[in-house]
Each structure stands twice: as C-alpha cells, then as structure tokens.
Enzyme design. Structure first.
Site, PDB file in Angstrom:
ATOM      1  CB  SER A   1     -55.355  10.107   0.646  1.00 22.87           C
ATOM      2  OG  SER A   1     -54.217  10.275   0.080  1.00 22.87           O
TER       3      SER A   1
ATOM      4  CG  HIS B   1     -58.963  11.565   2.733  1.00 23.06           C
ATOM      5  ND1 HIS B   1     -60.066  11.040   1.457  1.00 23.06           N
ATOM      6  CD2 HIS B   1     -57.807  11.762   1.684  1.00 23.06           C
ATOM      7  CE1 HIS B   1     -59.368  10.867   0.301  1.00 23.06           C
ATOM      8  NE2 HIS B   1     -58.119  11.722   0.730  1.00 23.06           N
TER       9      HIS B   1
ATOM     10  CE  LYS C   1     -60.139  13.957  -1.754  1.00 23.89           C
ATOM     11  NZ  LYS C   1     -58.876  14.366  -1.701  1.00 23.89           N
TER      12      LYS C   1
HETATM   13  C1  LIG Z   1     -58.049  14.971  -2.426  1.00 23.07           C
HETATM   14  C2  LIG Z   1     -56.679  15.629  -1.688  1.00 23.07           C
HETATM   15  C3  LIG Z   1     -56.392  16.719  -1.972  1.00 23.07           C
HETATM   16  C4  LIG Z   1     -56.568  17.762  -3.016  1.00 23.07           C
HETATM   17  O1  LIG Z   1     -58.058  18.021  -2.887  1.00 23.07           O
HETATM   18  P1  LIG Z   1     -58.868  18.465  -4.221  1.00 23.07           P
HETATM   19  O2  LIG Z   1     -59.978  19.282  -3.741  1.00 23.07           O
HETATM   20  O3  LIG Z   1     -59.218  17.171  -4.749  1.00 23.07           O
HETATM   21  O4  LIG Z   1     -57.923  19.056  -5.345  1.00 23.07           O
HETATM   22  C5  LIG Z   1     -55.404  17.257  -1.100  1.00 23.07           C
HETATM   23  N1  LIG Z   1     -54.801  16.421   0.035  1.00 23.07           N
HETATM   24  C6  LIG Z   1     -55.538  15.206   0.179  1.00 23.07           C
HETATM   25  C7  LIG Z   1     -54.864  14.611   1.318  1.00 23.07           C
HETATM   26  C8  LIG Z   1     -56.307  14.678  -0.643  1.00 23.07           C
HETATM   27  O5  LIG Z   1     -56.590  13.524  -0.529  1.00 23.07           O
END
Ligand SMILES: *Cc1c(COP(=O)(O)O)cnc(C)c1O
Length: 408
Positions: A187, A215, A246
C-alpha cells in the site's frame, strides 16, 4: 498516589515529541464529496490521495443501490449477524463476491481491519507459525500479534528468506499449521508481490496463504479482478481478502475462500461475532460496485485507470507503475511534508507518508491515480512536480521499515 496531571502530561508530552520529529498529523475537512476533485478550506484541489481508484465512491448507481436498500431493507442492522438474524443485503453481497473471485463462498466484515483481526487470530494460535512480508499492512501485523502465533518476518518480497522461514517452521515446529501473509499490492510502495513464487513455496511446504488484495481488486488485470486471478493462482490461495472501501468505492471488506472457511469464521471470527453488522445500504452499495466491476463498464473504468497511469509514466519519465499507487520517495519526514504543502498551494492534494506508515527516513509523496482523473489533471501535476523544488523524485521502494518495524 493518584496524580491526575499524569495523564495530561503524557498526552501533551507525546504530542510535542511527535511534532518535534515532523510527524504531527491532523485531519483535513473536505468541503465536497470524496472524488478526483475536492474542496478543502474553500479551495478547489485535484485529489491524488484517495484509494477511490475507479471513481466509484460517488457513482450514481452506488447511490441508487444504497437508497433503494434503505427503503426496502432499512438502515441499521440491529446487532451482530449471529444474534438477531442476518440481513439479505449481506448475503447477496457475499454471493456476488464469491462469483467475482471464483470461490465457493465469501464472508463480509465491517472493514478490512476487522476482516484481518477476525480471521487471523481465529485460524492461528500460539502453537502455530505466521510468516509475513516486512511491508505487510498494520492490520495484518496486529492480527498476527493478537493470535500469539510464532511470527517470522521476511524482507520485502524476498522469496529466499520466505523459503528459509518455511523450512525452519517445518523443522522446528513439525506439528504446527503455517500461515503466510502477503499483499498483492503493497500500500505504500505500490509494488506487487511475486505471487506465483509465494504460492509455489507455500504449497511445497504445506502452508496456507492469506493474500490481502486491498489495493489489487479493481486495479490489477484488464478486468480488475486482482492479482491472484490475473496470475492464474486464485484457486491455490486459501484465503483471499479484499476491501470494498478502495477501488469499489463503498465500505467494508471480504474474505473469499471455501465454504468450510466461511462456516468456520462465522463461528470463530470475533470481529464478526462481537460487532454489529454494517448497515444494509452499505452492503447494497458494495454489491453494486462488484456488479459494475464485473460488467463492461468495469472494464472500461479499469482501462481508463491504466491509461492514466501510462500518461503519468511518460510525463514524469518514471518506470511503469505496477498499480495505482506511485510513491515518490523523498527521505526526510519534514521534506516530504514540505513538498506536500507546496503541492497543496499549487492546487494538488498529494499526501506525505511518514513513519510509522513507512520506515523513518523513507518519507514520501504517495500519488494515487483514479479513472476519474482527467488527462489535464495528470499533465498539470507532472508539470508542477517537475518544476517544484522538491528533491528529485525517485520511484524506488524503500528497503526496510513498514508496519512490522514501526507500529507496536
Ligand atoms: C486499507 C487496507 C486495509 C484495511 O482496510 P479497511 O477497510 O480500510 O479497514 C487492509 N489491508 C491493506 C493492505 C490496506 O491498504
């Protein structure tokens, strides 16, 4: 003796320490919905900070799906899904995810954080072994710690070290279950896992793989189904996780895998069992996003995102981005924050990412692109980045650091 000043001193002292290191953060309030163009403090900005990679966060079809569900299925869910009956919207969403991912089943959670915290400690305990990439997201690290399993961290994307940890686990703990944690897209660096290599290794050593595609979904592959599908190894990844917040523009997350896994998690994942289910309209919006991603419109949005990434690559003469995340490594925390402020003055919202999200001294600007950016937005940003006095951006992932080294 109780000293009531002790607590305030602790809070104030910690904050001034954070500030002295150039790491103080505050919240910026948007005067607009989240999109590729936002308003902050009355100023219009082009937004290169969001994970809304396909511009679905305010897609009219998601709004409509949420409103329809609000009218038909109501808003609040009343309790945990195990206590007071589960709403149809969650079940529909889970079937849609299983169809998208080609798995037997899926289970939704209120967030990606909750999915990791519910799943990993449910399947691993102190007699087991968890082997994870150094740059794994904080929620995977926290979940592994909570499980009390023995943890081994391998340097980022280092297959040799992964293999030596797997050998060690087999030899020193022959009766233990071994779980490997990796992400498809990291990320803060935007690079990809050597997934086929990881899958071969974990198969050879009888381990399971938990792959976080937060992602990857909506970004990787012409159909945006994620890295596991694109690499043709989806049926060999036992636990696939992804988020709805996302590229899918909604909220929540899923675990996709076997029906056995789903049944087990319904009985053992504490973040599901002891937490109120998300509102039905949120699940309906996520389901609509999955539907869009599976359609011709989804392909077109993923194509537009990829085109925008190509445009950035040629305009800035950087190596081809592997995902929608493009890190511009700066180094010093304060320099990154200054570069971000300068960009803000020029009308671009590009966040500075600093410790503990990345290692100390590996601070960076983290650009994220969206299908919703216009050609002119990317051209203008590239122009400003070339001209600005920020240290020359280098598109190299930093070694070391990450949540494993940082957060505790
Ligand atoms: C954003 C993210 C999460 C957490 O997800 P949320 O729904 O925002 O709690 C988990 N793993 C990765 C790699 C992320 O980028």
């Amino acid at each position: 003796m109780n000293n009531p000043g002790l607590w305030e001193e602790f809070l104030r002292g910690s904050l001034s320490g954070i500030e002295a290191e150039g790491l103080l953060r505050s919240l910026r309030v948007l005067g607009s919905p989240q999109s590729a163009h936002v308003e902050i403090g009355g100023r219009a900005l082009v937004n290169f900070s969001s994970n809304d990679y396909l511009g679905l966060a305010n897609h009219p079809a998601l709004h409509e799906a949420a409103i329809r569900e609000l009218k038909d299925g109501g808003f609040g869910s009343g309790s945990s899904r195990l206590i007071c009956g589960t709403l149809a919207a969650h079940e529909r969403l889970e079937s849609a995810v299983a169809a998208l991912k080609g798995t037997e089943a899926s289970l939704s959670f209120s967030s990606g954080y909750a999915a990791a915290m519910g799943t990993i400690p449910a399947i691993c305990s102190k007699d087991d072994v968890i082997i994870l990439d150094k740059l794994c997201h904080a929620c995977l690290v926290d979940a592994a710690r909570l499980s009390e399993a023995r943890m081994r961290v391998f340097p980022h994307n280092d297959l040799d070290r992964l293999e030596s940890h797997l050998r060690w686990a087999r030899k020193s703990h022959p009766g233990s279950r071994v779980l490997v944690l990796a992400e498809s897209v990291y990320s803060m660096d935007g690079d990809l896992a050597p997934l086929r290599g990881i899958v071969d290794l974990k198969d050879r050593h009888g381990a399971w793989l938990f792959l976080d595609e937060a992602h990857g979904v909506g970004v990787i592959g012409a159909d945006g189904r994620g890295l596991a599908n694109t690499e043709g190894v989806a049926d060999r990844v036992e636990i696939q996780m992804g988020t709805f917040g996302k590229a899918l523009g909604a909220h929540g997350a899923y675990i996709a895998g076997s029906r056995l896994l789903r049944d087990f998690l319904i009985n053992r994942a504490r973040s599901l069992i002891f937490s109120t289910a998300p509102p039905a309209p949120v699940a309906a919006a996520a389901e609509k996003a999955v539907e869009i991603l599976s359609s011709a419109e989804g392909r077109q949005l993923v194509g537009a995102l990829h085109e925008n990434l190509h445009q950035l690559e040629s305009a800035m003469q950087i190596s081809a981005p592997r995902s929608a995340i493009v890190p511009l490594i700066i180094g010093k925390e304060r320099d990154a924050a200054d570069a971000s402020s300068r960009l803000l003055k020029s009308g671009f919202f590009v966040p500075a990412i600093r410790y503990p999200a990345v290692a100390k001294g590996a601070a960076r600007l983290r650009l994220t692109l969206s299908a919703a950016h216009r050609k002119a937005d990317i051209a203008a940003l590239s122009g400003v980045l070339r001209d600005c006095q920020a240290p020359a951006p280098v598109c190299e992932p930093a070694a070391g650091g990450g949540p494993c080294g940082g957060l505790s």
